[in-house]
Design a protein around this motif. Structure first.
Motif, PDB file in Angstrom:
ATOM      1  N   THR A 247       0.799  -1.233   0.000  1.00 50.64           N
ATOM      2  CA  THR A 247       0.000   0.000   0.000  1.00 50.64           C
ATOM      3  C   THR A 247       0.830   1.280   0.000  1.00 50.64           C
ATOM      4  OG1 THR A 247      -0.114  -0.129   2.395  1.00 50.64           O
ATOM      5  CG2 THR A 247      -1.940  -1.122   1.169  1.00 50.64           C
ATOM      6  N   GLU A 248       2.138   1.160   0.272  1.00 48.47           N
ATOM      7  CA  GLU A 248       2.967   2.374   0.359  1.00 48.47           C
ATOM      8  C   GLU A 248       4.229   2.236  -0.494  1.00 48.47           C
ATOM      9  OE1 GLU A 248       2.310   3.963   4.833  1.00 48.47           O
ATOM     10  OE2 GLU A 248       3.045   1.916   4.694  1.00 48.47           O
ATOM     11  N   LEU A 249       4.034   1.667  -1.667  1.00 44.55           N
ATOM     12  CA  LEU A 249       5.178   1.381  -2.527  1.00 44.55           C
ATOM     13  C   LEU A 249       5.956   2.637  -2.946  1.00 44.55           C
ATOM     14  CD1 LEU A 249       6.621  -1.018  -3.710  1.00 44.55           C
ATOM     15  CD2 LEU A 249       5.122  -0.901  -5.706  1.00 44.55           C
ATOM     16  N   ASP A 250       5.249   3.746  -3.121  1.00 45.82           N
ATOM     17  CA  ASP A 250       5.929   5.000  -3.496  1.00 45.82           C
ATOM     18  C   ASP A 250       6.972   5.379  -2.445  1.00 45.82           C
ATOM     19  OD1 ASP A 250       4.441   5.139  -5.701  1.00 45.82           O
ATOM     20  OD2 ASP A 250       3.153   6.807  -5.053  1.00 45.82           O
ATOM     21  N   GLN A 251       6.606   5.220  -1.174  1.00 45.26           N
ATOM     22  CA  GLN A 251       7.527   5.542  -0.083  1.00 45.26           C
ATOM     23  C   GLN A 251       8.689   4.548  -0.062  1.00 45.26           C
ATOM     24  OE1 GLN A 251       7.226   8.248   1.755  1.00 45.26           O
ATOM     25  NE2 GLN A 251       5.343   8.756   0.644  1.00 45.26           N
ATOM     26  N   VAL A 252       8.356   3.289  -0.297  1.00 42.59           N
ATOM     27  CA  VAL A 252       9.397   2.251  -0.311  1.00 42.59           C
ATOM     28  C   VAL A 252      10.429   2.604  -1.379  1.00 42.59           C
ATOM     29  CG1 VAL A 252       9.862  -0.177  -0.861  1.00 42.59           C
ATOM     30  CG2 VAL A 252       7.880   0.414   0.543  1.00 42.59           C
ATOM     31  N   LYS A 253       9.937   2.992  -2.541  1.00 46.76           N
ATOM     32  CA  LYS A 253      10.847   3.265  -3.658  1.00 46.76           C
ATOM     33  C   LYS A 253      11.735   4.476  -3.411  1.00 46.76           C
ATOM     34  CE  LYS A 253       8.702   0.743  -7.371  1.00 46.76           C
ATOM     35  NZ  LYS A 253       7.971   0.723  -8.619  1.00 46.76           N
ATOM     36  N   LYS A 254      11.265   5.413  -2.582  1.00 48.65           N
ATOM     37  CA  LYS A 254      12.061   6.602  -2.280  1.00 48.65           C
ATOM     38  C   LYS A 254      13.271   6.286  -1.417  1.00 48.65           C
ATOM     39  CE  LYS A 254       8.604  10.162  -2.637  1.00 48.65           C
ATOM     40  NZ  LYS A 254       7.473  10.690  -1.883  1.00 48.65           N
ATOM     41  N   ILE A 255      13.107   5.334  -0.520  1.00 50.16           N
ATOM     42  CA  ILE A 255      14.183   5.108   0.452  1.00 50.16           C
ATOM     43  C   ILE A 255      15.096   3.940   0.088  1.00 50.16           C
ATOM     44  CG2 ILE A 255      12.986   6.130   2.422  1.00 50.16           C
ATOM     45  CD1 ILE A 255      12.507   3.098   3.219  1.00 50.16           C
ATOM     46  N   CYS A 256      14.699   3.157  -0.922  1.00 54.62           N
ATOM     47  CA  CYS A 256      15.593   2.050  -1.261  1.00 54.62           C
ATOM     48  C   CYS A 256      16.017   2.120  -2.723  1.00 54.62           C
ATOM     49  CB  CYS A 256      14.956   0.709  -0.931  1.00 54.62           C
ATOM     50  SG  CYS A 256      13.645   0.189  -2.001  1.00 54.62           S
ATOM     51  N   ASN A 257      17.018   1.375  -3.045  1.00 54.05           N
ATOM     52  CA  ASN A 257      17.408   1.257  -4.443  1.00 54.05           C
ATOM     53  C   ASN A 257      17.922  -0.158  -4.648  1.00 54.05           C
ATOM     54  OD1 ASN A 257      17.860   1.853  -7.115  1.00 54.05           O
ATOM     55  ND2 ASN A 257      18.967   3.747  -6.700  1.00 54.05           N
ATOM     56  N   VAL A 258      17.940  -0.577  -5.894  1.00 50.50           N
ATOM     57  CA  VAL A 258      18.271  -1.969  -6.154  1.00 50.50           C
ATOM     58  C   VAL A 258      19.177  -2.093  -7.377  1.00 50.50           C
ATOM     59  CG1 VAL A 258      16.076  -2.263  -7.432  1.00 50.50           C
ATOM     60  CG2 VAL A 258      17.262  -4.269  -6.589  1.00 50.50           C
ATOM     61  N   SER A 259      20.158  -2.958  -7.267  1.00 47.94           N
ATOM     62  CA  SER A 259      20.936  -3.333  -8.443  1.00 47.94           C
ATOM     63  C   SER A 259      20.480  -4.750  -8.771  1.00 47.94           C
ATOM     64  CB  SER A 259      22.425  -3.286  -8.111  1.00 47.94           C
ATOM     65  OG  SER A 259      23.150  -3.936  -9.110  1.00 47.94           O
ATOM     66  N   THR A 260      19.774  -4.883  -9.889  1.00 42.86           N
ATOM     67  CA  THR A 260      19.156  -6.170 -10.209  1.00 42.86           C
ATOM     68  C   THR A 260      20.176  -7.163 -10.766  1.00 42.86           C
ATOM     69  OG1 THR A 260      18.570  -5.327 -12.379  1.00 42.86           O
ATOM     70  CG2 THR A 260      16.883  -5.147 -10.680  1.00 42.86           C
TER      71      THR A 260
ATOM     72  N   THR B 157      22.832  20.367  -9.466  1.00 46.18           N
ATOM     73  CA  THR B 157      24.128  20.533  -8.776  1.00 46.18           C
ATOM     74  C   THR B 157      24.417  19.321  -7.889  1.00 46.18           C
ATOM     75  OG1 THR B 157      23.428  22.829  -8.589  1.00 46.18           O
ATOM     76  CG2 THR B 157      25.459  22.214  -7.437  1.00 46.18           C
ATOM     77  N   GLU B 158      23.425  18.920  -7.134  1.00 44.13           N
ATOM     78  CA  GLU B 158      23.606  17.792  -6.221  1.00 44.13           C
ATOM     79  C   GLU B 158      23.856  16.502  -7.009  1.00 44.13           C
ATOM     80  OE1 GLU B 158      23.916  15.871  -2.547  1.00 44.13           O
ATOM     81  OE2 GLU B 158      24.038  17.988  -3.071  1.00 44.13           O
ATOM     82  N   ALA B 159      23.103  16.333  -8.109  1.00 48.95           N
ATOM     83  CA  ALA B 159      23.249  15.132  -8.940  1.00 48.95           C
ATOM     84  C   ALA B 159      24.679  15.057  -9.494  1.00 48.95           C
ATOM     85  CB  ALA B 159      22.232  15.156 -10.074  1.00 48.95           C
ATOM     86  N   LYS B 160      25.204  16.195  -9.932  1.00 48.31           N
ATOM     87  CA  LYS B 160      26.573  16.205 -10.482  1.00 48.31           C
ATOM     88  C   LYS B 160      27.595  15.884  -9.401  1.00 48.31           C
ATOM     89  CE  LYS B 160      26.125  18.932 -14.622  1.00 48.31           C
ATOM     90  NZ  LYS B 160      26.000  20.279 -15.188  1.00 48.31           N
TER      91      LYS B 160
ATOM     92  N   ALA C 120      19.929   9.894 -10.668  1.00 47.56           N
ATOM     93  CA  ALA C 120      19.913  10.881  -9.579  1.00 47.56           C
ATOM     94  C   ALA C 120      18.755  11.859  -9.783  1.00 47.56           C
ATOM     95  CB  ALA C 120      21.241  11.623  -9.517  1.00 47.56           C
ATOM     96  N   GLN C 121      18.511  12.227 -11.031  1.00 48.44           N
ATOM     97  CA  GLN C 121      17.432  13.179 -11.296  1.00 48.44           C
ATOM     98  C   GLN C 121      16.048  12.559 -11.110  1.00 48.44           C
ATOM     99  OE1 GLN C 121      18.964  14.810 -14.935  1.00 48.44           O
ATOM    100  NE2 GLN C 121      19.931  16.516 -13.870  1.00 48.44           N
ATOM    101  N   ILE C 122      15.922  11.289 -11.490  1.00 49.15           N
ATOM    102  CA  ILE C 122      14.631  10.610 -11.248  1.00 49.15           C
ATOM    103  C   ILE C 122      14.299  10.642  -9.754  1.00 49.15           C
ATOM    104  CG2 ILE C 122      13.526   8.317 -11.139  1.00 49.15           C
ATOM    105  CD1 ILE C 122      14.738   7.626 -13.746  1.00 49.15           C
ATOM    106  N   TYR C 123      15.338  10.506  -8.933  1.00 44.16           N
ATOM    107  CA  TYR C 123      15.110  10.497  -7.489  1.00 44.16           C
ATOM    108  C   TYR C 123      14.984  11.910  -6.918  1.00 44.16           C
ATOM    109  CZ  TYR C 123      15.421   5.514  -6.576  1.00 44.16           C
ATOM    110  OH  TYR C 123      15.151   4.164  -6.502  1.00 44.16           O
TER     111      TYR C 123
ATOM    112  N   ASN D 202      23.900   8.053 -17.582  1.00 43.40           N
ATOM    113  CA  ASN D 202      23.170   7.042 -16.816  1.00 43.40           C
ATOM    114  C   ASN D 202      23.108   7.432 -15.337  1.00 43.40           C
ATOM    115  OD1 ASN D 202      22.156   4.293 -17.878  1.00 43.40           O
ATOM    116  ND2 ASN D 202      23.981   4.659 -19.125  1.00 43.40           N
ATOM    117  N   LEU D 203      24.248   7.868 -14.808  1.00 40.38           N
ATOM    118  CA  LEU D 203      24.311   8.214 -13.385  1.00 40.38           C
ATOM    119  C   LEU D 203      23.434   9.437 -13.083  1.00 40.38           C
ATOM    120  CD1 LEU D 203      28.121   7.628 -12.791  1.00 40.38           C
ATOM    121  CD2 LEU D 203      26.268   6.311 -11.756  1.00 40.38           C
ATOM    122  N   LEU D 204      23.551  10.456 -13.941  1.00 42.57           N
ATOM    123  CA  LEU D 204      22.768  11.676 -13.726  1.00 42.57           C
ATOM    124  C   LEU D 204      21.270  11.408 -13.837  1.00 42.57           C
ATOM    125  CD1 LEU D 204      24.789  14.416 -15.667  1.00 42.57           C
ATOM    126  CD2 LEU D 204      24.429  14.242 -13.190  1.00 42.57           C
TER     127      LEU D 204
END
Ligand SMILES: Nc1ncnc2c1ncn2[C@@H]1O[C@H](COP(=O)(O)OP(=O)(O)OP(=O)(O)O)[C@@H](O)[C@H]1O
Ligand SMILES: [Mg+2]
Length: 242
Positions: A70-83, A110-113, A102-105, A97-99
């Motif tokens: 029920t709170e997947l949006d919150q889950v996705k904000k705090i975790c990340n996964v390398s599949t 400036t912070e992303a760079k 970072a921008q999606i999140y 790819n890196l930028l």
């Protein structure tokens, strides 16, 4: 100690096949947790459910206190996964790819760079920064994908076979990075390298045929099986001797 992750009878079926047979376990905040098992044991399926990539058939799980259903949006904000299958954008460069991630999140440019430069350094990606991801060898793509998982400063990081296909030096370097993250964030990883799992894990879960057979510290698992190494304990459990 608070729990970063809690599973309660989490189950996944594919048709008649039960890939994960109602797992119940906890991962305490800040620990390095290794999910072990032979090919097909249900490790990736477990990680996919916990990160919202696959819907559980039944049961509950909480990641960072949030309900994965029920709170997947919150889950996705705090975790990340390398599949396990390296997920990168083939036509973007390493930098892009890196930028992009970072921008999606929601990081500012400036912070992303800034984060990108840190990850470049951490993963020795500088020499390939302008190369399109598809031109990198498999091992380098893997490094990039793990960098992409870390760039967002996740509180909880899932690494599904992070060392798959890495050469021995890259693998050593990656284990060093992972051990440097210990205590700072919660890490859940899968691996087939028992020696490294033994050296780094605070807690280990062993799955056999979709079923959780053991979940404890390395020392407890060795004591329980009366073996001197995690590898021997793992073999005994996987072969059903204990
Ligand atoms: N999309 C799917 N459709 C049908 N069966 C699946 C699917 N994904 C996984 N399975 C089955 O579920 C079981 C567990 O697979 P899973 O990928 O979780 O194993 P694993 O422990 O990650 O193995 P490996 O070490 O090989 O990565 C296997 O029997 C697999 O064939
Ligand atoms: Mg897998």
């Amino acid at each position: 100690m608070k729990n970063a992750i809690e599973l309660n009878q989490l189950q996944k079926k594919f048709g008649d096949k039960v890939a994960v047979k109602g797992s119940t376990f906890q991962v305490e905040e800040g620990i390095l947790f290794s999910l072990l098992g032979v090919n097909g044991a249900g490790k990736t399926t477990t990680i996919r459910m916990l990160t919202g990539l696959s819907k559980p058939t039944s049961g509950e799980a909480y990641v960072g206190g949030y309900n994965i259903k029920t709170e997947l949006d919150q889950v996705k904000k705090i975790c990340n996964v390398s599949t396990q299958e390296t997920a990168i954008a083939p036509n973007l460069t390493v930098e892009e790819n890196l930028l992009f991630v970072a921008q999606i999140y929601g990081f500012s440019t400036t912070e992303a760079k800034k984060r990108m430069e840190e990850v470049m350094k951490q993963f020795s990606l500088d020499e390939v920064r302008k190369s399109k991801a598809k031109t990198l060898s498999g091992g380098w793509q893997r490094r990039l994908s793990i960098g992409m998982a870390l760039i967002t400063n996740p509180k909880i990081l899932f690494l599904d076979e992070p060392t798959l296909g890495l050469d021995v030096l890259a693998r050593k370097q990656l284990w060093k990075i992972i051990s440097g993250l210990k205590g700072k964030i919660t890490i859940v990883l899968t691996t087939h390298y028992m020696e490294e799992a033994e050296a780094l894990s605070d807690k280990v879960a062993i799955m056999v045929d979709g079923e959780l057979k053991a979940c404890n510290t390395v020392d407890e698992i060795k004591a329980m099986t009366q073996k001197d190494s995690l590898e021997d304990a793992f073999i005994a459990i996987a072969e059903g001797e204990v």
